[in-house]
Design an enzyme around this catalytic site. Structure first.
Site, PDB file in Angstrom:
ATOM      1  N   ALA A 176       0.840 -14.343  -1.780  1.00  0.00           N
ATOM      2  CA  ALA A 176      -0.315 -13.751  -2.462  1.00  0.00           C
ATOM      3  C   ALA A 176      -1.524 -13.525  -1.562  1.00  0.00           C
ATOM      4  O   ALA A 176      -2.564 -13.053  -2.028  1.00  0.00           O
ATOM      5  CB  ALA A 176      -0.731 -14.559  -3.704  1.00  0.00           C
ATOM      6  N   ALA A 177      -1.389 -13.807  -0.261  1.00  0.00           N
ATOM      7  CA  ALA A 177      -2.513 -13.525   0.649  1.00  0.00           C
ATOM      8  C   ALA A 177      -2.786 -12.010   0.661  1.00  0.00           C
ATOM      9  O   ALA A 177      -3.939 -11.582   0.618  1.00  0.00           O
ATOM     10  CB  ALA A 177      -2.201 -14.021   2.051  1.00  0.00           C
ATOM     11  N   GLY A 178      -1.709 -11.227   0.679  1.00  0.00           N
ATOM     12  CA  GLY A 178      -1.875  -9.766   0.656  1.00  0.00           C
ATOM     13  C   GLY A 178      -2.482  -9.288  -0.660  1.00  0.00           C
ATOM     14  O   GLY A 178      -3.227  -8.310  -0.688  1.00  0.00           O
ATOM     15  N   ASP A 179      -2.165  -9.982  -1.736  1.00  0.00           N
ATOM     16  CA  ASP A 179      -2.732  -9.613  -3.046  1.00  0.00           C
ATOM     17  C   ASP A 179      -4.230  -9.920  -3.079  1.00  0.00           C
ATOM     18  O   ASP A 179      -5.028  -9.115  -3.575  1.00  0.00           O
ATOM     19  CB  ASP A 179      -2.008 -10.371  -4.165  1.00  0.00           C
ATOM     20  CG  ASP A 179      -0.525 -10.036  -4.200  1.00  0.00           C
ATOM     21  OD1 ASP A 179      -0.167  -8.903  -3.862  1.00  0.00           O
ATOM     22  OD2 ASP A 179       0.269 -10.931  -4.552  1.00  0.00           O
TER      23      ASP A 179
HETATM   24  O1  RIB Z   1       2.774 -11.061  -3.469  1.00  0.00           O
HETATM   25  C1  RIB Z   1       3.277 -12.281  -3.924  1.00  0.00           C
HETATM   26  C2  RIB Z   1       4.055 -12.100  -5.184  1.00  0.00           C
HETATM   27  O2  RIB Z   1       5.202 -11.336  -4.901  1.00  0.00           O
HETATM   28  C3  RIB Z   1       4.574 -13.382  -5.787  1.00  0.00           C
HETATM   29  O3  RIB Z   1       3.656 -13.974  -6.665  1.00  0.00           O
HETATM   30  C4  RIB Z   1       5.868 -12.938  -6.449  1.00  0.00           C
HETATM   31  O4  RIB Z   1       5.861 -13.018  -7.832  1.00  0.00           O
HETATM   32  C5  RIB Z   1       6.124 -11.528  -5.953  1.00  0.00           C
HETATM   33  O5  RIB Z   1       5.804 -10.582  -6.897  1.00  0.00           O
END
Ligand code: RIB
Length: 309
Positions: free
Chosen positions: A250-253
């Site tokens: 989730a760092a990219g998110d």
């Molecule tokens: O970017 C991370 C996410 O990728 C995770 O939370 C997982 O669910 C996938 O969708």
């Protein structure tokens, strides 16, 4: 009230196993820790943007099950509006199996479940909200029909699009013409541009290639090396913040959401990338996707402690 952002995307429950190293095919390794956490690229980006101060609407689907409830609760607790989160009784909530190695590197298998049933109509239901928003954030963990409809609506209403082309998969490259900013990681950039990236020069070339493909700007994320920003004015490397990374999930998110929030607030692209680098770095310091997404004060603190001001 903060800027307003609509995220059209996926929501998953993540089964996370921490392991000394990632297993080889056919191998069993003994892990050290297990946790279940809310995730999914879209839901992560929605929660991250809300924690950074934006008013956020999430458009997507979960199953009519315990995991779906868990995700809705997590979104709502972060302040995300879930009016457009549909409960689908025909499919299970999306799930992701995640292995996290010592040092934070991960590998992920996603089973889309309800995410795979998000359709054009789901997106059209949110048209007025998209029209009124400062930005639409999109990824590729949904069917093409949903992603393409979202792009079309943004185009129709002149809404800024921040596109995270993840996970790496085929999509209509013409969609890049509709992007204000695209935020691939190295693997996604390699797949889309065909440029192999093993150093900063190649990363800069790949980032520029996104401009040739039609995006107004590209920000290529490089993990602990930071990011490369390409615009028609030039290409530059923006270094990362130093943190103790334990899980890159989730760092990219966090990065994509933070970039969108600062751009909507009126920041210049370079400043927005610095802010996004800080959010991305902080997201690596905790295990799990949504539990790791930083709040605004934490990001501002890391920036002022590191860069001053
Ligand atoms: O970017 C991370 C996410 O990728 C995770 O939370 C997982 O669910 C996938 O969708």
């Amino acid at each position: 009230m903060g800027v307003s952002i609509v995220v059209v995307g996926s929501a998953n429950v993540d089964m996370v196993a921490k392991t000394p190293r990632l297993p080889m095919p056919g191998e069993t390794v003994i892990g050290t820790h297990f946790t279940i956490a809310c995730g999914g690229k879209g839901a992560n980006q929605a929660v991250a943007a809300a924690r950074l101060g934006a008013k956020v609407w999430f458009v997507g689907r979960v199953g009519d099950d315990m995991f779906g409830e868990m995700l809705k609760r997590s979104l709502n607790e972060a302040g995300v509006d879930t009016t457009f989160l549909k409960k689908d009784s025909e499919a299970h909530t999306g799930v992701a199996q995640i292995y996290v190695a010592q040092g934070g590197e991960n590998c992920i298998v996603v089973v889309l479940g309800a995410n795979g049933r998000v359709c054009a109509q789901d997106i059209e239901t949110a048209e007025e909200k998209i029209k009124a928003s400062d930005c639409l954030i999109l990824q590729l963990e949904l069917p093409d029909e949903a992603v393409e409809t979202a792009f079309e609506l943004a185009k129709r209403h002149g809404v800024r699009v921040v596109f995270n082309p993840a996970p790496a998969r085929q999509f209509k490259l013409e969609l890049l013409n509709l992007c204000d900013v695209v935020t691939p990681n190295e693997k996604e950039a390699e797949q889309i541009t065909g440029i192999a990236i093993s150093n900063l020069d190649e990363a800069m070339k790949a980032a520029s290639a996104f401009l040739d493909l039609g995006s107004k700007a590209a920000v290529l994320t490089l993990g602990e090396q930071g990011a490369v920003l390409a615009t028609h004015e030039g290409v530059e490397h923006i270094p990362a913040f130093k943190v103790e990374a334990i899980d890159a999930t989730a760092a990219g998110d966090a990065f994509t959401a933070a970039l969108a929030v600062r751009l909507c607030e009126g920041a210049q692209l370079k400043d927005a990338v610095t802010f996004a680098n800080a959010a991305g770095a902080l997201a690596t310091t905790k295990l799990g996707a949504q539990p790791s997404l930083p709040f605004r004060e934490e990001v501002d603190r890391l920036i002022s402690e590191t860069l001053g001001g």
